[in-house]
Design an enzyme around this catalytic site. Structure first.
Site, PDB file in Angstrom:
ATOM      1  N   HIS A   1      20.913 -44.633  -5.426  1.00 10.66           N
ATOM      2  CA  HIS A   1      21.695 -44.133  -6.563  1.00 10.66           C
ATOM      3  C   HIS A   1      22.921 -44.997  -6.894  1.00 10.66           C
ATOM      4  O   HIS A   1      23.400 -45.779  -6.074  1.00 10.66           O
ATOM      5  CB  HIS A   1      22.145 -42.685  -6.335  1.00 10.66           C
ATOM      6  CG  HIS A   1      21.012 -41.704  -6.273  1.00 10.66           C
ATOM      7  ND1 HIS A   1      20.308 -41.323  -7.391  1.00 10.66           N
ATOM      8  CD2 HIS A   1      20.475 -41.028  -5.219  1.00 10.66           C
ATOM      9  CE1 HIS A   1      19.377 -40.444  -7.030  1.00 10.66           C
ATOM     10  NE2 HIS A   1      19.448 -40.253  -5.724  1.00 10.66           N
TER      11      HIS A   1
ATOM     12  N   HIS B   1      20.059 -35.371  -4.073  1.00  7.07           N
ATOM     13  CA  HIS B   1      20.172 -35.461  -2.614  1.00  7.07           C
ATOM     14  C   HIS B   1      21.621 -35.245  -2.178  1.00  7.07           C
ATOM     15  O   HIS B   1      21.889 -34.492  -1.228  1.00  7.07           O
ATOM     16  CB  HIS B   1      19.689 -36.827  -2.125  1.00  7.07           C
ATOM     17  CG  HIS B   1      18.204 -36.914  -1.967  1.00  7.07           C
ATOM     18  ND1 HIS B   1      17.321 -36.363  -2.857  1.00  7.07           N
ATOM     19  CD2 HIS B   1      17.434 -37.510  -1.008  1.00  7.07           C
ATOM     20  CE1 HIS B   1      16.089 -36.593  -2.460  1.00  7.07           C
ATOM     21  NE2 HIS B   1      16.118 -37.286  -1.328  1.00  7.07           N
TER      22      HIS B   1
END
Length: 260
Positions: free
Chosen positions: A215, A155
């Site tokens: 993340h 992303h």
């Protein structure tokens, strides 16, 4: 469509500001680092965007490169045709999108490989029992188990990279003489330009959401650096060379003669 013309003029004026264009790439590094700090300190409350099931993630980010190409391809053709309708010229400009797609594919496949090569299959979220029967993420997931490896943030990569490519390829809008175009092409071009700027806003917003909600810090930072590297090595290094797709045109042909 007067309202659209006003929006286009304001957007063009914004991107003409040197500080905006020069500092735009640095925004991603700043947001990645600061967002990671906020996440680690747990200072950001959970919101609609802290779920990966939010609509922008499902219908835009998951297919972000598709949205980018869908809007950029007709824009590149229409905007660059105003400078030259040469088949070779337009072909080179479209080649830049093919190169960008190759960059996207290379990095995303590399990320998948790294996660596979560094991971293991777990019965539950780590720490947990390792299941040695499954040696790839795909087979592990199919079995309903959890794969844990070094997950570079795709992303962070694609959102930064897509936004930077869009900003580069929409730069000719500042030099186009749209008043000389017929009504339909001018309207389509203006709508595409507004849509591309809206997509950039969405990409930046979702990049920020990724930074504060998902993340590990190193995963996000490495993904961001890869996105910036892909953009820099093409638009700031290779595209300055003769044997390349070249940079998007920045000045109308008549103005080029005046500055020759």
């Amino acid at each position: 469509m007067a309202a659209v013309d006003v929006i286009v003029d304001n957007l063009v004026s914004l991107w003409r500001i040197p500080a905006v264009r020069l500092n735009f790439p640095w925004i991603f590094l700043l947001v990645s680092v600061s967002g990671s700090v906020l996440k680690e300190l747990q200072l950001v409350p959970h919101t609609y965007f802290s779920s990966s099931r939010n609509a922008l993630n499902l219908y835009f980010v998951k297919v972000s490169w598709g949205w980018t190409l869908l809007l950029l391809t007709p824009f590149v053709l229409l905007s660059n045709a105003s400078f030259s309708r040469s088949v070779s010229f337009l072909g080179r400009r479209l080649l830049s999108l093919a190169v960008a797609t190759a960059v996207w594919y290379f990095f995303t496949e590399t990320f998948f490989y790294v996660e596979d090569a560094t991971g293991s299959c777990f019965e539950s979220d780590p720490p947990g029992a390792v299941n040695a029967d499954f040696t790839s993420k795909a087979s592990c997931r199919r079995a309903g188990l959890r794969w844990h490896g070094y997950d570079i943030s795709g992303h962070s990569f694609i959102l930064a990279y897509s936004a930077l490519v869009i900003v580069e390829e929409t730069a000719p809008m500042a030099s186009l003489k749209t008043a000389g175009m017929s009504a339909l092409p001018r309207t389509v071009l203006n709508l595409l330009y507004v849509a591309l700027n809206l997509i950039v806003i969405i990409w930046v917003w979702m990049f920020a959401c990724t930074s504060v909600y998902f993340h590990d810090p190193s995963h996000k930072l490495l993904g961001t650096v890869c996105g910036l590297s892909g953009w820099y090595l093409t638009y700031r290094v290779w595209y300055l060379k003769p044997l390349s797709p070249g940079l998007p045109p920045q000045r109308h042909p008549k103005e080029q003669k005046q500055h020759a």
